[in-house]
Enzyme design. Structure first.
Site: not given
Length: 335
Positions: A125, A127, A150, A154, A232, A296
């Site tokens: 990802s 991320t 998360y 990764k 994104r 968030r």
């Protein structure tokens, strides 16, 4: 050639199974159905006219993983999706994410060490980059501290594969660092099936538009972007699926220059949350009920890919547009 797809009834996994079967590979799917539906198997079969082998199995059980590989010794390649994938949920349930995303990876790699040769594609990802200093993001961008558990799984997953490949020359691996997959197959027989509250933007948009959700929450409008919302890189899931086939063929044909490689998989274009909402309203003719709420935890400001490496080395390029992906997602929601 027989290919194992873990999490193969999930959103991305199911689209990859379709592309693999269309290319003539024999596919075995492992899925524990914790975040997917057995009905997806019917969709795959309807599209490809061939039903893949399916085993319901929890990869967190090491003994079951060993038994599986003992009974399927002719598997040549693995595409590994089976993992939990929601940034927000990972902040709330970090231990669940470390268990789900790392233990199965380790157990599978342990079994691959015993094979004469194997090909491994890892579902990574963007991320892993955290909040990158420069855009678009290249594969050489520094790996910063992850913004969420998360993202950390990764990063750690890639480290585990890299170290394993150094120690085991028989394993050839590629990590594909996805940006944001959206859309559905053009047959509208498979698509994104979030269980419970959607964790990703587009299914939340489509569920709000069709009346399943009262309103869409936009997490923050005070980011340093043109309209204040996060940016994104949204890639059509079919384009993403085709990238896996390109990566697998690279390994099978022996064209990899190292036994662990990484590639960004995106479109190279960034869209803000409000731009996606506006594009959806254009393709659907619906007006979305949304409200701005607080940021968030775990979200980065902006992330979009430099795809030069994948374009030139894998010979792969995203072809489908944001509006095409949103149109497919809306057709899928209506179905």
């Amino acid at each position: 050639m027989k290919i194992l797809v873990t999490g193969g009834l999930g959103y991305i996994g199911s689209h990859v199974v379709v592309e693999l079967q269309n290319e003539g590979f024999e596919v075995v799917i492992i899925d524990n159905l914790s975040n997917s539906s057995i009905d997806v198997l019917k969709g795959i079969t309807a599209i490809t006219k061939k039903q893949p082998i399916f085993e319901k199995l929890d990869l967190r059980d090491k003994a079951l993983v060993i038994d599986f590989f003992n009974s399927h010794q002719d598997i040549s390649g693995i595409i590994h999706f089976a993992a939990s994938k929601a940034v927000g949920e990972s902040v709330e349930k970090p231990l669940l994410y470390y268990e789900n995303n790392l233990n199965p990876l380790i157990y599978i790699l342990q079994e691959l060490q015993y094979k004469a040769s194997s090909y491994f594609i890892f579902s990574s990802s963007c991320t892993v980059y955290g909040q990158s200093d420069a855009l678009p993001i290249t594969e050489s961008a520094p790996i910063k501290q992850a913004e969420s558990p998360y993202g950390n799984t990764k990063q750690i997953g890639e480290e585990i594969i890299r170290d394993t490949c150094k120690a085991s020359a028989n394993i050839n691996a590629i990590a594909l660092r996805y940006f944001n997959p959206i859309g559905a197959h053009d047959s509208i027989k498979i698509g994104e099936l979030p269980i419970g509250t959607p964790q990703n933007l587009v299914p939340f948009i489509t569920q709000t538009a069709i009346g399943k959700r009262e309103e869409l929450s936009v997490f923050g409008n005070d980011y340093p972007t043109e309209d204040g919302t996060c940016i994104r890189d949204y890639i059509h899931v079919v384009d993403l699926a085709k990238a896996h086939v390109s990566a697998l063929k690279r390994l099978i044909e022996g064209n990899n220059t190292q036994n662990f490689e990484v590639f960004n998989i995106g479109t190279g274009k960034g869209y803000s949350v409000l731009e996606v909402i506006n594009a959806f309203e254009d393709v659907s003719g619906k007006t979305l009920n949304y409200k701005i709420v607080g940021r968030r935890e775990g979200d980065v400001i902006a992330a979009y890919a430099d795809t030069t490496k994948a374009n030139s080395i894998l010979g792969w390029k995203a072809k489908l547009s944001l509006k095409e992906a949103l149109s497919a997602a809306w057709k899928w929601e209506n179905k």
